[in-house]
Design a protein around this motif. Structure first.
Motif, PDB file in Angstrom:
ATOM      1  N   LEU A 175      12.065  -6.270  29.605  1.00 13.42           N
ATOM      2  CA  LEU A 175      11.572  -7.310  28.971  1.00 13.42           C
ATOM      3  C   LEU A 175      11.784  -8.685  29.575  1.00 13.42           C
ATOM      4  O   LEU A 175      11.040  -9.627  29.633  1.00 13.42           O
ATOM      5  CB  LEU A 175      11.927  -7.120  27.486  1.00 13.42           C
ATOM      6  N   ILE A 176      13.284  -8.871  29.999  1.00 17.12           N
ATOM      7  CA  ILE A 176      13.661  -9.957  30.526  1.00 17.12           C
ATOM      8  C   ILE A 176      13.215 -10.339  32.013  1.00 17.12           C
ATOM      9  O   ILE A 176      12.884 -11.329  32.225  1.00 17.12           O
ATOM     10  CB  ILE A 176      15.266  -9.967  30.503  1.00 17.12           C
ATOM     11  N   LYS A 177      13.044  -9.117  32.704  1.00 18.85           N
ATOM     12  CA  LYS A 177      12.506  -9.505  33.914  1.00 18.85           C
ATOM     13  C   LYS A 177      11.001  -9.884  34.000  1.00 18.85           C
ATOM     14  O   LYS A 177      10.531 -10.553  35.048  1.00 18.85           O
ATOM     15  CB  LYS A 177      12.744  -8.142  34.767  1.00 18.85           C
ATOM     16  N   LEU A 178      10.328  -9.417  32.961  1.00 16.11           N
ATOM     17  CA  LEU A 178       9.088  -9.555  32.839  1.00 16.11           C
ATOM     18  C   LEU A 178       8.744 -11.154  32.882  1.00 16.11           C
ATOM     19  O   LEU A 178       7.542 -11.775  33.358  1.00 16.11           O
ATOM     20  CB  LEU A 178       8.445  -8.838  31.580  1.00 16.11           C
ATOM     21  N   GLU A 179       9.706 -12.025  32.369  1.00 12.75           N
ATOM     22  CA  GLU A 179       9.614 -13.173  32.188  1.00 12.75           C
ATOM     23  C   GLU A 179       9.453 -14.104  33.770  1.00 12.75           C
ATOM     24  O   GLU A 179       9.031 -15.171  34.041  1.00 12.75           O
ATOM     25  CB  GLU A 179      10.689 -13.694  31.457  1.00 12.75           C
ATOM     26  N   LYS A 180      10.035 -13.534  34.610  1.00 13.13           N
ATOM     27  CA  LYS A 180      10.158 -13.874  36.045  1.00 13.13           C
ATOM     28  C   LYS A 180       9.338 -13.257  37.036  1.00 13.13           C
ATOM     29  O   LYS A 180       8.718 -13.878  37.738  1.00 13.13           O
ATOM     30  CB  LYS A 180      11.562 -13.958  36.660  1.00 13.13           C
ATOM     31  N   GLU A 181       9.471 -11.938  37.210  1.00 11.97           N
ATOM     32  CA  GLU A 181       8.748 -11.104  38.030  1.00 11.97           C
ATOM     33  C   GLU A 181       7.894  -9.848  37.240  1.00 11.97           C
ATOM     34  O   GLU A 181       8.422  -8.762  37.444  1.00 11.97           O
ATOM     35  CB  GLU A 181       9.700 -10.645  39.094  1.00 11.97           C
ATOM     36  N   PRO A 182       6.689 -10.204  36.675  1.00 13.64           N
ATOM     37  CA  PRO A 182       5.942  -9.224  36.222  1.00 13.64           C
ATOM     38  C   PRO A 182       5.972  -7.766  36.900  1.00 13.64           C
ATOM     39  O   PRO A 182       6.169  -6.887  36.480  1.00 13.64           O
ATOM     40  CB  PRO A 182       4.660  -9.933  35.611  1.00 13.64           C
ATOM     41  N   GLN A 183       5.413  -7.932  37.910  1.00  8.38           N
ATOM     42  CA  GLN A 183       4.596  -6.875  38.796  1.00  8.38           C
ATOM     43  C   GLN A 183       6.194  -6.064  39.166  1.00  8.38           C
ATOM     44  O   GLN A 183       6.279  -4.607  39.061  1.00  8.38           O
ATOM     45  CB  GLN A 183       4.167  -7.218  40.016  1.00  8.38           C
TER      46      GLN A 183
END
Length: 303
Positions: A175-183
């Motif tokens: 969920l946190i990483k989705l804010e920066k690098e979704p793929q």
């Protein structure tokens, strides 16, 4: 252990059907529910008992601090969070060296959106007990909600590295990483999911990734337990993470419904219950900001 075995059975059923086509799935006309949890007699008796004991004038500061902490925990477990916070604050005044109490306050401050106070509380926890891994996780979540994504990612990666087989650590890292690098976030979570064990949380990972349908997920939950408390806990988690998925997809109406359902079971001690309130506030603020921006744009065109 009996309920754990049935949960494992339900998970096995879910994994077995996870790759099946969902094109012809039936829609849930009514959301799967459990009876909302209620305060137990034991909780009410303990609150009354501690309240009476705290009236005594001959208590030592150490004992009074401990009893205030205990009563605060009981208040929190029945959803009386402001009363819990007051007890926690009084307890800290009497005994400031309580790392876990600062951790609880940090979660409370995160829930109501007072992020600076939350960061300070979690920092105090870690100053007193650097080995408190859950304080690192909770601080990461507070940083995430406070839009400090880089710092949140740093904390959550450290927390995840301690146990990479934990599906809930994997979910929050995603969920946190989705804010920066979704793929990249999706690829990393999918890789972890493919190496899963029978932990219940991987059902939620599958739901988040869209590897299984909502219907399959809820069937697995109901196949996994007949205990209402466990059912309420599982549904609270499922609706929260499903809400997160809908919210990311921009389907705010569905996300709002999911968060309200997550709240409805009264599983007060779960972060998924606590942060559903925060997510609803975030959606409201986002929609309000978008409407104001649209109104200003239309006004500018008319001028």
């Amino acid at each position: 252990m009996k309920w754990f075995q049935t949960v494992t059975l339900g998970l096995s059923m879910l994994i077995a059907t996870g790759c099946a086509s969902t094109a012809d799935k039936q829609q849930w006309f009514y959301p799967p529910m459990a009876v909302p949890l209620q305060a137990s007699m034991q909780q009410e008796v303990q609150i009354a008992r501690l309240s009476q004991l705290l009236l005594r004038t001959n208590l030592s500061d150490e004992l009074r601090a401990k009893m205030l902490y205990e009563r605060g925990n009981y208040y929190d477990s029945v959803g009386l969070r402001d009363l819990a916070r007051l007890d926690y604050g009084q307890s800290l005044k009497l005994n400031p060296a309580q790392s876990e109490l600062f951790n609880l306050l940090g979660v409370y401050y995160t829930q109501i959106g007072e992020f600076d106070a939350a960061y300070e509380a979690f920092d105090s926890t870690l100053d007193l007990n650097p080995e408190n891994s859950y304080a690192v996780r909770n601080r990461a979540i507070a940083l995430y909600y406070g839009d400090r994504i880089d710092l949140a990612l740093e904390d959550m990666e450290a927390h995840f590295a301690e146990d990479s087989s934990d599906p809930f650590r994997a979910l929050w890292l995603y969920l946190i990483k989705l804010e920066k690098e979704p793929q990249v976030a999706r690829q990393d979570l999918l890789k972890l999911y493919q190496q899963r064990d029978n932990d219940w949380g991987w059902v939620l990972v599958a739901l988040t990734l869209g590897e299984v349908s909502e219907e399959q997920t809820f069937k697995a939950i109901f196949a996994g337990t007949r205990d209402n408390t466990v059912l309420a806990q599982r549904l609270t988690e499922a609706y929260f993470y499903l809400g997160k998925r809908y919210q990311y997809e921009g389907d705010f109406a569905s996300a709002i419904s999911m968060y309200k359902l997550a709240i409805s079971f009264n599983v007060f001690e779960y972060v998924e219950h606590r942060y559903s309130f925060l997510e609803l506030s975030r959606i409201f603020n986002q929609v309000k900001a978008e409407q104001l921006a649209k109104a200003k744009l239309e006004q500018a065109k008319q001028e």
